[in-house]
Structure formats: C-alpha cells, structure tokens
Scaffold this active site. Structure first.
Site, PDB file in Angstrom:
ATOM      1  N   GLY A 241       0.907  -1.169   0.010  1.00 26.26           N
ATOM      2  CA  GLY A 241      -0.129  -0.168  -0.143  1.00 26.26           C
ATOM      3  C   GLY A 241       0.851   1.085   0.051  1.00 26.26           C
ATOM      4  N   SER A 242       0.152   2.307   0.385  1.00 24.44           N
ATOM      5  CA  SER A 242       1.026   3.564   0.537  1.00 24.44           C
ATOM      6  C   SER A 242       1.879   3.557   1.414  1.00 24.44           C
ATOM      7  CB  SER A 242      -0.093   4.610   0.911  1.00 24.44           C
ATOM      8  OG  SER A 242      -0.552   4.718   2.067  1.00 24.44           O
TER       9      SER A 242
ATOM     10  N   CYS B  36       2.854   0.004  -8.483  1.00 25.77           N
ATOM     11  CA  CYS B  36       3.856   0.663  -7.540  1.00 25.77           C
ATOM     12  C   CYS B  36       5.038   0.709  -8.378  1.00 25.77           C
ATOM     13  CB  CYS B  36       4.065  -0.536  -6.585  1.00 25.77           C
ATOM     14  SG  CYS B  36       4.243  -2.261  -6.936  1.00 25.77           S
TER      15      CYS B  36
ATOM     16  N   GLU C 261       5.638  -3.482   1.243  1.00 24.71           N
ATOM     17  CA  GLU C 261       5.805  -3.252  -0.156  1.00 24.71           C
ATOM     18  C   GLU C 261       5.091  -1.771  -0.424  1.00 24.71           C
ATOM     19  OE1 GLU C 261       7.810  -4.678  -2.072  1.00 24.71           O
ATOM     20  OE2 GLU C 261       8.234  -6.498  -1.034  1.00 24.71           O
TER      21      GLU C 261
END
Length: 507
Positions: free
Chosen positions: A238-239, A294, A260
C-alpha cells in the site's frame, strides 16, 4: 458480467469472510466498477467478533498444517495453480471489471498467480538449511527452518489477486496459514480467489481455513490484524503512509513485516540509448494500469542533448494511446480506480503548475457519452524539477515528469534524490554506464534494470525496495525465509562437555 460471476461461483455472494465456512454479519460493502461507476455486487463485511472467530480457526489449521511434510504441502499448491489455469480468463476478466486494468493485464496478473504456484511447488522440496563446523570436538552444528504461524496479508487494489498469491503460495509451502485482508475496493476478486482455494483444499483433504479471508472497510479489521500478537508476520502492500502505521504497530509488538510501499520510479535515458526501445518502455511503464502500479514509471531523467527528441517522440506516442473500456481488446489504458483517484491526479497537476512546472501533455478528466460514469483521464507529461514537492511525493496516476541531466553523476543523484526506492532503469548501449548504474554507487532501489522498463518484474526474483518503499521482499529468490523461523541446532555426540570459546567451568 453475470456469466463471469457464475463461472467463478460468486454470482450470489454476500459473505465477506471465510474461516473454513463463509461468514459476514457486518455492514454491506458495494463493489463499484471504475469502468462505468455501477455496482457489481454487494458483500457483507466481517465484524470484530467474526475476526476473532477467523483468527482462531486459522491458528487451528496452522497447527495441523505445520505437521504436514513440505512436499505434501506443495501438492496442494500445485493443484491451486491448476485450478487457476482453468479459470484464468474468468478471474482475469473479474480483475478488469472490479479494478479497471485492461484485459491483457488482468489475465497477466492471474498468470503471475500461476507462476508463483509453480515456483512454490519446486520450493517445497528446497527449504534448505546450512551445516556448520563446530569449534568444539564431537559436536555438529546446523540450521533448519520451521513454519512460522498465521501470516497476515494486506493487499492493495492495484494488484488485487497476484499479491495475495505471492504471499499465500510461498507461505503455504512453508507451513503457514494465511489470513487475508484485501482492499475494500476489490472484494469480489478476493472472494473468488478464496473460493478457488477452498475447493482445492477440499479436494486435497486439508483444512480450507488455511486460506482465511476478512473483508472490512476502514481501519477496524486492519487494526485488529496488525495489533494481533497471534500473527507473527504481516505482509502489507500500500501507501507509504499505511506502511508507517503498519511498521510502527507491528514493530512495537516485535512482530515481523514485509512492507511493499510507494515507488517513485525513474528511467535514466542516456545519449547511448536505443530511442525506440526507450519510448516503448516509458509508454508502458507510465500508462500501463493507468499509472497505478507501484512500479509505474514516474520520472524520466534524460540527457539534455536528447531531451527534446525524446519529448517529441513521447508526445507522439501518447497521442496514439487508446483510452476507454478495458474490456475491449483495442483499449491500451483503462480508468483510474475511483473518483478520488481522479481528483488526486487533478490536484497534482495543479501543484505542478503552482510549483513552476510546464505541462507538455495535458492530463484531464474524460467526461462524455463515451465514458459514462467511469473514472477516465488522459495521461499527463510535465517538465519538472526533481526537488518539486509534487515530484517527491508519488501520485498514483499517469503523470510523467521530464527531468534533464548533464552528466551520469547528475543523473544518479537525481534518480536517488527521492524518499522511495522501488524500481529503476537505465537505457544505454554503453557497458560502463550500465555497470555503474547497477553498482553500489548507482541506483539505490531494490530493482535496477538495464534496457527494460521499471514495471513487469518476474516472480523468480525477490520483489521489493528500499527507503520508504519498506525494505520488504516477496516472491522469488530466498524471500521464503521471511515466512519461516530459523533455528540453529548443536548436537554433542561425544562423551565430553566442552564449552564454546574455550571457557573452563568447574572441574
């Protein structure tokens, strides 16, 4: 759409949790397609009480599963891979409907699931430890790897099925159970995957609670998961903001994490580059998945002698990008995931202008009869400086920054001059430039490529990055070690009791 749901066995779905049985007594959650803004289906979220029920069942499944020989665990994953092969087109189509990526990418994501299952099957016979020489006579030392426990997996909307498989396939052959909290934006794909795993578990005679599921919007269920001491490892995608929270909470209880997080990925284009290859790689890296990977390409660091040529070619390439319904084979770029993502992109474009950047290709909303109810935009190219705050903070959208450089030293400094460190690339036919970029002096990212783009990583290599990307590694190489606990063993087969370091104690 109904045919797809029916083939996947979720046409009448309403339960948003699985613990060996389907549960879901919480508030309703709508799955809204970014293609047209319509509701695909509604599911019931799990309650905190149902979370407790689920974690207990996952624990019980783990205790039995850890006693199963690893090659036998691999057989279950082999059959999971086969089941995914049989429903590849349907599951890929559901990814497209729910998340918005084009058909080729939806099926490509399912192929990643199949590939990691194949990888994990082989791994099930290769969970190797080491043998070491002891300094004490009549002693033998070695290390071995044991199953860890229940692994919590928190996945993001942009890869709604592949990231679960990366974790679930590896964790399963390592002897762990998996408790999955998917993005609330993509609940149906999570339910479909869990139903496939459930069917495989029944066929192989193992407890289906090994692949448990908890769907819940907001932080209630997520907070319970990351704070749960019964979950020794959290793998979260995620962020960066989310990663700081997960890392802080799990670290405080001394749990393990695989994080990640954000990427702010750059391609360095040198005068020695093959321009045609570079343009193609940039186009896919920046526009593929509507800039919502990403590993999407965010920055182009180009030598000032070829800057204008590259920009001209990119503008021409962007004019040919077919934007629209991702279910149509001719489409190259589908929608953003929701209206919030569209607004975030528009806000970022305004910041580019305010901070002194120049818009070379205007990114704008697409609102017409051709795009009813969807979240469609045109991709943006902007001339910018690396130090702009908007450049430093990754925007999850198809915005590409053009940044010139004068020397390779300058290029690497610009490349590394962001908080994130996931994926990177250099285009050059000069061996010295390529090798310098891959050296300790060069890219500070977890992934560094030469003459290929920043996206499209293969499952055979460990996936992940440095700095604010989180430092975690998933998928291939020796990433499996994160899902197991290491134990060092010493056996004394002599009749004496010598101590290490030559210490004498007693007579």
């Amino acid at each position: 759409m109904k045919d797809i749901l029916k083939k996947l066995g979720i046409e009448n779905v309403n339960a948003g949790g699985f613990c060996g049985e389907w549960i879901g007594g919480g508030e309703k959650l709508e799955s809204v397609s970014p293609i047209d803004g319509k509701v695909i289906a509604t599911v019931n979220q799990v309650t905190p009480e149902e979370y407790e029920q689920t974690i207990k069942r996952a624990q019980a499944a783990f205790l039995k599963w850890r006693e199963t020989p690893a090659p036998a665990r691999g057989e279950t994953i082999r059959q999971l891979g086969q089941a995914l092969r049989e429903c590849k087109s349907e599951l890929g189509a559901l990814v497209t409907l729910e998340m918005g990526k084009i058909q080729a990418e939806g099926e490509g994501e399912v192929q990643e699931m199949i590939d990691i299952c194949d990888f994990a099957v082989g791994l099930s016979r290769q969970l190797y430890g080491l043998t070491m020489h002891s300094e004490r006579p009549g002693h033998r030392m070695y290390e071995q790897w044991h199953p860890l426990g229940v692994v919590g997996v928190i996945s993001a909307f942009n890869f709604p099925v592949a990231v679960w498989a990366w974790n679930a396939a590896i964790a399963s052959v390592c002897g762990d159970a998996v408790l999955w909290k998917p993005s609330s934006q993509t609940p149906l794909t999570a339910i479909a995957c869990t139903k496939i795993a459930e069917k495989v578990c029944h066929a192989t005679g193992v407890d289906p609670a090994l692949f448990s599921l908890v769907i819940g919007r907001g932080s209630t269920i997520g907070e319970k998961l990351i704070q749960d001491r019964r979950v020794p490892l959290i793998s979260a995608t995620g962020s960066c903001k989310m990663g700081y929270r997960v890392g802080s909470v799990v670290g405080e209880r001394l749990g393990g994490t695989i994080l990640e997080l954000g990427g702010n990925n750059a391609i360095v284009v040198t005068p020695e580059a093959d321009m045609k290859m570079a343009v193609l790689a940039i186009l896919f890296g920046a526009v593929g998945t509507a800039g919502q990977r990403c590993t999407s390409t965010r920055r182009i660091i180009v030598h000032d002698s070829i800057r204008d040529e590259l920009v001209t070619k990119l503008i021409a390439a962007y004019e040919q990008v077919r934007i629209g319904d991702p279910t149509k084979p001719e489409t190259l770029m589908g929608p953003l995931v929701d209206t919030g993502a569209v607004q975030t992109m528009m806000d970022a474009i305004e910041k580019i202008k305010e901070q002194g950047g120049e818009i070379l290709v205007e990114g704008k909303r697409l609102e017409s009869e051709q795009y009813p109810g969807g979240c469609y935009v045109t991709p943006c190219i902007a001339a910018a400086k690396n130090e702009f705050p908007v450049v430093q903070d990754e925007t999850f959208a198809p915005i590409l920054y053009i940044i010139p450089y004068h020397s390779l030293d300058d290029a690497v400094a610009l490349h590394n001059g962001v908080p994130q460190g996931l994926s990177s690339s250099i285009f050059t036919r000069n061996m010295q430039e390529a090798e310098r970029f891959l050296s300790a002096w060069g890219s500070d990212c977890g992934i560094a490529n030469v003459n290929i783009g920043t996206s499209g990583a293969e499952i055979g290599g460990a996936f992940g990055g440095e700095k604010e990307t989180g430092g975690g590694r998933e998928s291939g190489s020796d990433a499996w070690k994160a899902y197991m606990r290491r134990q060092t063993n010493t056996i004394n087969w002599s009749t004496e009791l010598p101590l290490a370091q030559g210490i004498q104690f007693g007579d």
